[in-house]
Design an enzyme around this catalytic site. Structure first.
Site, PDB file in Angstrom:
ATOM      1  N   HIS A 208       1.151  -2.452 -11.490  1.00 50.35           N
ATOM      2  CA  HIS A 208       0.390  -3.652 -11.192  1.00 50.35           C
ATOM      3  C   HIS A 208       0.075  -3.973  -9.722  1.00 50.35           C
ATOM      4  O   HIS A 208      -0.624  -4.854  -9.250  1.00 50.35           O
ATOM      5  CB  HIS A 208       0.359  -5.011 -12.026  1.00 50.35           C
ATOM      6  CG  HIS A 208       1.729  -5.657 -11.393  1.00 50.35           C
ATOM      7  ND1 HIS A 208       2.986  -5.195 -11.855  1.00 50.35           N
ATOM      8  CD2 HIS A 208       1.802  -6.868 -10.811  1.00 50.35           C
ATOM      9  CE1 HIS A 208       3.863  -5.931 -11.076  1.00 50.35           C
ATOM     10  NE2 HIS A 208       3.183  -7.044 -10.447  1.00 50.35           N
TER      11      HIS A 208
HETATM   12  C1  UD1 Z   1       1.096 -11.894  -9.471  1.00 51.42           C
HETATM   13  C2  UD1 Z   1       2.186 -12.144  -8.472  1.00 51.42           C
HETATM   14  C3  UD1 Z   1       3.027 -10.957  -8.615  1.00 51.42           C
HETATM   15  C4  UD1 Z   1       3.431 -10.693 -10.116  1.00 51.42           C
HETATM   16  C5  UD1 Z   1       2.443 -10.625 -10.991  1.00 51.42           C
HETATM   17  C6  UD1 Z   1       2.555 -10.395 -12.434  1.00 51.42           C
HETATM   18  C7  UD1 Z   1       1.425 -13.115  -6.285  1.00 51.42           C
HETATM   19  C8  UD1 Z   1       1.291 -13.124  -4.939  1.00 51.42           C
HETATM   20  N1  UD1 Z   1       1.661 -11.971  -7.277  1.00 51.42           N
HETATM   21  O1  UD1 Z   1       0.165 -11.030  -9.088  1.00 51.42           O
HETATM   22  O2  UD1 Z   1       4.154 -11.033  -7.948  1.00 51.42           O
HETATM   23  O3  UD1 Z   1       4.405  -9.670 -10.495  1.00 51.42           O
HETATM   24  O4  UD1 Z   1       1.676 -11.771 -10.781  1.00 51.42           O
HETATM   25  O5  UD1 Z   1       1.499 -10.167 -13.355  1.00 51.42           O
HETATM   26  O6  UD1 Z   1       1.494 -14.328  -6.993  1.00 51.42           O
HETATM   27  N2  UD1 Z   1      -6.244 -11.814 -13.575  1.00 51.42           N
HETATM   28  C9  UD1 Z   1      -6.991 -11.800 -14.753  1.00 51.42           C
HETATM   29  N3  UD1 Z   1      -6.599 -12.681 -15.657  1.00 51.42           N
HETATM   30  C10 UD1 Z   1      -5.370 -13.386 -15.282  1.00 51.42           C
HETATM   31  C11 UD1 Z   1      -4.823 -13.365 -14.185  1.00 51.42           C
HETATM   32  C12 UD1 Z   1      -5.246 -12.514 -13.328  1.00 51.42           C
HETATM   33  O7  UD1 Z   1      -8.080 -11.223 -14.917  1.00 51.42           O
HETATM   34  O8  UD1 Z   1      -4.831 -14.223 -16.462  1.00 51.42           O
HETATM   35  C13 UD1 Z   1      -6.800 -11.029 -12.339  1.00 51.42           C
HETATM   36  C14 UD1 Z   1      -7.299 -11.529 -11.246  1.00 51.42           C
HETATM   37  O9  UD1 Z   1      -8.725 -11.998 -11.495  1.00 51.42           O
HETATM   38  C15 UD1 Z   1      -7.334 -10.939 -10.035  1.00 51.42           C
HETATM   39  C16 UD1 Z   1      -5.957  -9.942 -10.656  1.00 51.42           C
HETATM   40  O10 UD1 Z   1      -5.742 -10.138 -11.910  1.00 51.42           O
HETATM   41  O11 UD1 Z   1      -8.069  -9.697 -10.069  1.00 51.42           O
HETATM   42  C17 UD1 Z   1      -4.682 -10.585  -9.828  1.00 51.42           C
HETATM   43  O12 UD1 Z   1      -4.156 -11.621 -10.404  1.00 51.42           O
HETATM   44  P1  UD1 Z   1      -3.274 -12.404  -9.351  1.00 51.42           P
HETATM   45  O13 UD1 Z   1      -2.743 -13.679  -9.712  1.00 51.42           O
HETATM   46  O14 UD1 Z   1      -4.009 -12.551  -7.957  1.00 51.42           O
HETATM   47  O15 UD1 Z   1      -1.896 -11.521  -8.924  1.00 51.42           O
HETATM   48  P2  UD1 Z   1      -1.231 -10.585  -9.544  1.00 51.42           P
HETATM   49  O16 UD1 Z   1      -1.626  -9.209  -9.288  1.00 51.42           O
HETATM   50  O17 UD1 Z   1      -1.354 -11.042 -11.299  1.00 51.42           O
END
Ligand code: UD1
Length: 361
Positions: A208
């Site tokens: 991820h």
């Molecule tokens: C975050 C953490 C990371 C952790 C990971 C576990 C930070 C900087 N990073 O990264 O350390 O390992 O979580 O999952 O905080 N999204 C969805 N649904 C959700 C949540 C996110 O579709 O419920 C999508 C968002 O739109 C985005 C992507 O997933 O495009 C990333 O989500 P984001 O919260 O920005 O960071 P993670 O990559 O999940």
């Protein structure tokens, strides 16, 4: 004593579950009152709600509903939301866990309102400033008042930064508390039957990190290299939403490769406990595989959790997909190392944290 407990993203939920259980346990009942603040960084049911249900985490008192966005957008939304509920409140301490955006945002807000900050999982460092998590760790630790640590490496790195040893509490690992407490609840996911899985006869892969999945060619190479060297064992690939978005563009279709939605905590760990090995870029999973004595291959160039390599079952493969072939060969030859559980990863970190909070606040 009133504390705020902050949680926002998937890996936070297993950590706060253990702390809330400890606070509510007989020994500490009525000594600490808390508000649980969900920042809403993760909001999909299978990234958030399912963990609350399975781990019996009480409903949050507040949900800031920050949602997705760039690092700055997310950070600022969480900061404004938390400031609105913290201002004019009599809170003794803000407790943040891990290294996600929510950890950073809320620790800054609390500190600027003169509320003490306690950081759980303080002091770990990858040395990799291209990871948002590393920046979050450094900033959070630079303003925290109390440091609860999982390892001696973390203690040492805090001492090197000049933290007063009186404020460092080596308590163990709350993520492992939750793992050990829930072992008997692990349950078979439906993919077990669909993929005809057998004990120690399949692999799990999770990716991820933006550095590994945002470039779809790189993601494809990781997957193809794993499929080509897996001795035709089934590979289960639970996908983070970010990964799924990219994966759908790749057109990979192989009868031994099973891309699926994120699993619940009980279902994911049921699979991990019984698999041959996990190939991952997660940090938390390297800790869980170490405790379950499951071989783990990490597709990163560095780790903030070196004890999973020095003592545990984890090996850093780097980010060149060609490293997968020799690692899987070693696994199939039965030459993977066995691990030891690091000190204090014994299921009691949450209790130690509650005990210390009562003493220091
Ligand atoms: C975050 C953490 C990371 C952790 C990971 C576990 C930070 C900087 N990073 O990264 O350390 O390992 O979580 O999952 O905080 N999204 C969805 N649904 C959700 C949540 C996110 O579709 O419920 C999508 C968002 O739109 C985005 C992507 O997933 O495009 C990333 O989500 P984001 O919260 O920005 O960071 P993670 O990559 O999940």
């Amino acid at each position: 004593m009133n504390i705020d407990i902050i949680a926002g993203a998937r890996p936070n939920f297993m950590k706060i579950a253990s702390i809330i259980n400890a606070i509510k346990s007989k020994s500490f009942k009525n000594k600490i009152s808390y508000r649980l603040i969900h920042t809403g960084q993760h909001y999909d049911a299978n990234m958030s709600e399912s963990f609350f249900k399975q781990l019996n985490i009480p409903s949050p008192h507040y949900n800031l509903e920050s949602g997705s966005g760039s690092q700055a957008e997310q950070t600022s939304k969480i900061m404004i939301g938390y400031e609105n509920i913290l201002i004019n409140q009599n809170v003794d301490c803000c407790l943040v866990v891990g290294d996600v955006t929510s950890t950073l945002a809320c620790s800054i807000v609390a500190k600027k309102l003169n509320v003490k900050v306690a950081h759980i999982e303080a002091g770990i460092r990858s040395g990799d400033m291209t990871m948002p998590e590393e920046i979050n760790r450094i900033v959070t630790d630079s303003i925290s008042d109390y440091f609860f640590t999982t390892s001696d490496n973390a203690n040492k790195s805090l001492l090197r930064q000049g933290v007063n040893p009186k404020n460092i509490f080596f308590v163990g690992n709350t993520m492992i508390d939750t793992l050990l407490a829930n072992k008997s609840n692990f349950s078979k996911p439906s993919i077990w039957g669909k993929a005809k899985l057998k004990d120690k006869e399949y692999l799990i892969m999770t990716l991820h990190r933006p550095a590994n999945v945002d470039d779809s060619k790189k993601l494809k190479k990781f997957i193809i290299e794993t499929i080509n060297n897996s001795n035709e064992k089934p590979i289960i690939f639970p996908m983070h939403p970010r990964t799924k978005k990219q994966f759908l563009k790749l057109g990979i279709n192989n009868s031994n490769f099973y891309p699926i939605d994120p699993l619940g905590y009980f279902e994911f760990n049921y699979l991990v406990e019984r698999c041959m090995a996990v190939i991952t870029d997660s940090g938390g999973i390297t800790e869980e595989t170490t405790v379950m004595d499951v071989p783990c291959m990490t597709l990163r160039d560095n780790t903030e959790r070196p004890e999973t390599i020095e003592m545990g079952t984890n090996m850093l493969l780097g980010t060149n997909p060609s490293a997968i072939e020799p690692a899987l060969k070693k696994l199939f030859l039965g030459e993977w190392k066995s691990g030891k559980v690091p000190p204090l990863w014994d299921g009691k970190a949450g209790l130690r944290i509650a005990e210390q909070l009562i003493k220091i606040l």
